[in-house]
Design a protein around this motif. Structure first.
Motif, PDB file in Angstrom:
ATOM      1  N   LEU A 198     116.081  23.388  42.112  1.00 17.37           N
ATOM      2  CA  LEU A 198     115.125  22.501  42.772  1.00 17.37           C
ATOM      3  C   LEU A 198     115.033  22.751  44.270  1.00 17.37           C
ATOM      4  CD1 LEU A 198     115.487  19.080  40.926  1.00 17.37           C
ATOM      5  CD2 LEU A 198     114.344  21.184  40.223  1.00 17.37           C
ATOM      6  N   TYR A 199     116.140  23.166  44.893  1.00 20.50           N
ATOM      7  CA  TYR A 199     116.084  23.480  46.317  1.00 20.50           C
ATOM      8  C   TYR A 199     115.224  24.715  46.603  1.00 20.50           C
ATOM      9  CZ  TYR A 199     119.803  20.240  47.852  1.00 20.50           C
ATOM     10  OH  TYR A 199     120.541  19.128  48.172  1.00 20.50           O
ATOM     11  N   ARG A 200     114.919  25.488  45.571  1.00 19.20           N
ATOM     12  CA  ARG A 200     114.190  26.748  45.736  1.00 19.20           C
ATOM     13  C   ARG A 200     112.721  26.608  45.358  1.00 19.20           C
ATOM     14  NH1 ARG A 200     118.127  30.751  46.147  1.00 19.20           N
ATOM     15  NH2 ARG A 200     116.872  32.434  45.249  1.00 19.20           N
ATOM     16  N   ALA A 201     112.234  25.376  45.308  1.00 21.01           N
ATOM     17  CA  ALA A 201     110.854  25.130  44.877  1.00 21.01           C
ATOM     18  C   ALA A 201     109.835  25.859  45.742  1.00 21.01           C
ATOM     19  CB  ALA A 201     110.567  23.630  44.880  1.00 21.01           C
ATOM     20  N   LEU A 202     110.065  25.918  47.052  1.00 22.47           N
ATOM     21  CA  LEU A 202     109.089  26.515  47.980  1.00 22.47           C
ATOM     22  C   LEU A 202     109.554  27.845  48.549  1.00 22.47           C
ATOM     23  CD1 LEU A 202     107.986  23.280  49.903  1.00 22.47           C
ATOM     24  CD2 LEU A 202     107.022  24.265  47.812  1.00 22.47           C
ATOM     25  N   LEU A 203     110.653  28.367  48.040  1.00 26.37           N
ATOM     26  CA  LEU A 203     111.155  29.673  48.460  1.00 26.37           C
ATOM     27  C   LEU A 203     110.289  30.768  47.836  1.00 26.37           C
ATOM     28  CD1 LEU A 203     113.642  30.909  50.021  1.00 26.37           C
ATOM     29  CD2 LEU A 203     114.701  31.197  47.762  1.00 26.37           C
ATOM     30  N   PRO A 204     109.995  31.835  48.574  1.00 25.71           N
ATOM     31  CA  PRO A 204     109.148  32.901  48.010  1.00 25.71           C
ATOM     32  C   PRO A 204     109.710  33.480  46.713  1.00 25.71           C
ATOM     33  CG  PRO A 204     109.404  33.208  50.379  1.00 25.71           C
ATOM     34  CD  PRO A 204     110.335  32.099  49.991  1.00 25.71           C
ATOM     35  N   GLN A 205     108.807  33.848  45.824  1.00 24.13           N
ATOM     36  CA  GLN A 205     109.217  34.486  44.570  1.00 24.13           C
ATOM     37  C   GLN A 205     109.934  35.797  44.829  1.00 24.13           C
ATOM     38  OE1 GLN A 205     105.793  34.815  42.014  1.00 24.13           O
ATOM     39  NE2 GLN A 205     105.756  32.630  41.543  1.00 24.13           N
ATOM     40  N   SER A 206     109.604  36.483  45.909  1.00 22.73           N
ATOM     41  CA  SER A 206     110.247  37.757  46.227  1.00 22.73           C
ATOM     42  C   SER A 206     111.736  37.595  46.497  1.00 22.73           C
ATOM     43  CB  SER A 206     109.576  38.396  47.447  1.00 22.73           C
ATOM     44  OG  SER A 206     109.752  37.583  48.601  1.00 22.73           O
ATOM     45  N   LEU A 207     112.160  36.349  46.779  1.00 27.91           N
ATOM     46  CA  LEU A 207     113.570  36.052  47.016  1.00 27.91           C
ATOM     47  C   LEU A 207     114.198  35.288  45.858  1.00 27.91           C
ATOM     48  CD1 LEU A 207     113.198  35.068  50.749  1.00 27.91           C
ATOM     49  CD2 LEU A 207     114.535  37.001  49.904  1.00 27.91           C
ATOM     50  N   GLY A 208     113.467  35.195  44.736  1.00 24.04           N
ATOM     51  CA  GLY A 208     113.980  34.476  43.586  1.00 24.04           C
ATOM     52  C   GLY A 208     113.623  33.006  43.568  1.00 24.04           C
ATOM     53  N   GLY A 209     112.717  32.589  44.454  1.00 17.28           N
ATOM     54  CA  GLY A 209     112.295  31.192  44.479  1.00 17.28           C
ATOM     55  C   GLY A 209     111.130  30.932  43.548  1.00 17.28           C
ATOM     56  N   ALA A 210     110.719  29.664  43.468  1.00 21.53           N
ATOM     57  CA  ALA A 210     109.616  29.281  42.583  1.00 21.53           C
ATOM     58  C   ALA A 210     108.252  29.463  43.239  1.00 21.53           C
ATOM     59  CB  ALA A 210     109.775  27.825  42.146  1.00 21.53           C
ATOM     60  N   GLU A 211     108.205  29.363  44.609  1.00 13.29           N
ATOM     61  CA  GLU A 211     106.924  29.450  45.334  1.00 13.29           C
ATOM     62  C   GLU A 211     105.875  28.558  44.655  1.00 13.29           C
ATOM     63  OE1 GLU A 211     103.998  32.989  47.003  1.00 13.29           O
ATOM     64  OE2 GLU A 211     106.103  33.470  46.571  1.00 13.29           O
ATOM     65  N   ALA A 212     106.261  27.326  44.416  1.00 10.22           N
ATOM     66  CA  ALA A 212     105.436  26.401  43.638  1.00 10.22           C
ATOM     67  C   ALA A 212     104.261  25.872  44.450  1.00 10.22           C
ATOM     68  CB  ALA A 212     106.283  25.227  43.156  1.00 10.22           C
ATOM     69  N   PRO A 213     103.129  25.617  43.811  1.00 12.18           N
ATOM     70  CA  PRO A 213     102.018  24.957  44.490  1.00 12.18           C
ATOM     71  C   PRO A 213     102.440  23.559  44.954  1.00 12.18           C
ATOM     72  CG  PRO A 213     101.328  25.862  42.370  1.00 12.18           C
ATOM     73  CD  PRO A 213     102.818  25.941  42.405  1.00 12.18           C
ATOM     74  N   PRO A 214     101.806  23.040  45.995  1.00 11.67           N
ATOM     75  CA  PRO A 214     102.191  21.723  46.506  1.00 11.67           C
ATOM     76  C   PRO A 214     102.216  20.632  45.443  1.00 11.67           C
ATOM     77  CG  PRO A 214     100.720  22.794  48.043  1.00 11.67           C
ATOM     78  CD  PRO A 214     100.767  23.675  46.837  1.00 11.67           C
ATOM     79  N   GLU A 215     101.278  20.659  44.516  1.00 11.95           N
ATOM     80  CA  GLU A 215     101.221  19.598  43.510  1.00 11.95           C
ATOM     81  C   GLU A 215     102.480  19.567  42.639  1.00 11.95           C
ATOM     82  OE1 GLU A 215      98.132  17.870  40.114  1.00 11.95           O
ATOM     83  OE2 GLU A 215      97.589  19.597  41.353  1.00 11.95           O
TER      84      GLU A 215
END
Length: 381
Positions: A46-63
């Motif tokens: 959950l802490y990785r919701a807005l982390l870039p996908q290139s770093l293994g994050g979710a890069e989730a849309p704001p919604e």
């Protein structure tokens, strides 16, 4: 069928709600998120919701990010607030070299927190030197790295400026072990956020750990998420937290009304005044949530179409987030008063949500001055 970025974050947040609710009293007592909660948030990404996908994050849309925070906020506002704060901090990865971002976010626990914009740092060969103290660092007690937004002073003592003449502000990042922490968060609401202060003394920050955040020219990621200013995403996140708190408070009042019969008065569920009040409050909350999400969705649709965030987009987000926080506070107030004397007992959680909501409403994202900015823009057209 392709899944949206961040798929599963909402479901995981919902699944963690019982654990978070179970730990809420201890979070309140210790003024820190408990280790079981922090570990669960990390393990579920959950802490990785807005982390870039290139770093293994979710890069989730704001919604998706907003709905995740809503679910957590229903269980505990402090947990949701820290999660929202640190998630947005992770967006700074989009402005860092990959090796620097890897070191910060892919070395467990990989959590970054920071405080308010303040102070200056001295430019030196290879980086910067900092001696300063910063406040309002929500989530700092769980963080492995800390940051600060600072103005740059050149070796000759002059302020570094951007091409438009405004002061250059960088976000310096350093291991939390390099800072001195100060336990100052003794407050009426959001107690568990541990929003403490921290300082560094003559600390050298290498150039690669000093990001030009929110400067499009410095972006190293192409995703539309990183075209949004972090202040806008903070606003969306904290407005979603306020909706979650309001939803939980109103649900508790509804549940109470189904069973409570005040002395000498008819049962609350049979009282037409209570029925009407619940209907109005429910409508207000649904309207606020719908407006918030519709605005976020509209801006996101435009952004994914042409990658441009306009001043009108920024104002629309500011108005929606500020108004939503104020409406959520009104819902909490109404639900609290409806509960009567029951609401003042700690065991019922009404009073904690009341305090948490009013702490949220005192934050920068809820300033009345935001209405002036919007009104000025409207009148200048």
């Amino acid at each position: 069928m392709n899944k949206l970025p961040g798929f599963g974050l909402i479901e995981r947040a919902r699944a963690l709600a019982p654990l978070i609710a179970q730990e809420a009293d201890e979070i309140e007592r210790t003024r820190r998120l408990t280790q079981p909660v922090v570990s669960a948030l990390i393990e579920n990404g959950l802490y990785r919701a807005l982390l870039p996908q290139s770093l293994g994050g979710a890069e989730a849309p704001p919604e998706i990010f907003m709905q995740m925070l809503e679910e957590v906020a229903k269980a505990d506002a402090s947990t949701a607030w820290c999660l929202g704060q640190c998630s947005v901090c992770a967006m700074t990865a989009a402005y860092l070299d990959k090796d620097a971002a890897d070191q910060i976010f892919n070395t467990p626990p990989g959590i970054l927190a920071w405080g308010a914009i303040a102070h200056e740092v001295q430019a030196v060969p290879g980086g910067y030197r900092a001696t300063a103290r910063w406040d309002f660092a929500s989530g700092s007690r769980q963080a492995s790295w800390l940051g600060a937004h600072v103005r740059i002073i050149e070796a000759d003592g002059t302020p570094r400026r951007k091409p438009d003449g405004s002061p250059e502000v960088r976000t310096i990042l350093f291991p939390a072990t390099e800072a001195t922490m100060y336990d100052v968060w003794d407050v009426i609401g959001l107690n568990g956020t541990g929003t403490d202060s921290y300082s560094v003394d003559n600390l050298f920050i290498p150039e690669k750990f000093a990001a030009l955040r929110d400067e499009p020219s410095a972006l190293r990621e192409n995703g539309p998420l990183y075209r949004l200013a972090t202040n806008s995403v903070y606003g969306l996140g904290f407005a979603a937290v306020s909706i979650g708190v309001a939803r939980a408070t109103l649900d508790a009042a509804i549940e109470l009304a189904r069973s409570k019969t005040p002395a000498g008065i008819k049962a609350m569920r049979e009282n037409s005044a209570v029925q009407g009040q619940i209907g109005r409050i429910e409508g207000n909350l649904r309207a606020a949530r719908a407006y918030l999400y519709a605005t976020a969705r509209e801006v996101w649709t435009d952004l994914t179409r042409d990658s441009t965030v306009t001043e009108q987009h920024r104002l629309a987000l500011r108005l929606a987030t500020t108004w939503t926080i104020h409406q959520a506070a009104a819902v909490v107030d109404a639900a609290y008063h409806m509960a009567g004397a029951t609401a003042v007992f700690r065991a019922n959680k009404f009073e904690r949500r009341f305090r948490d909501m009013h702490a949220i409403a005192q934050q920068i994202q809820a300033r009345d001055a935001h209405y002036e900015d919007v009104g000025k823009a409207i009148l200048s057209r």
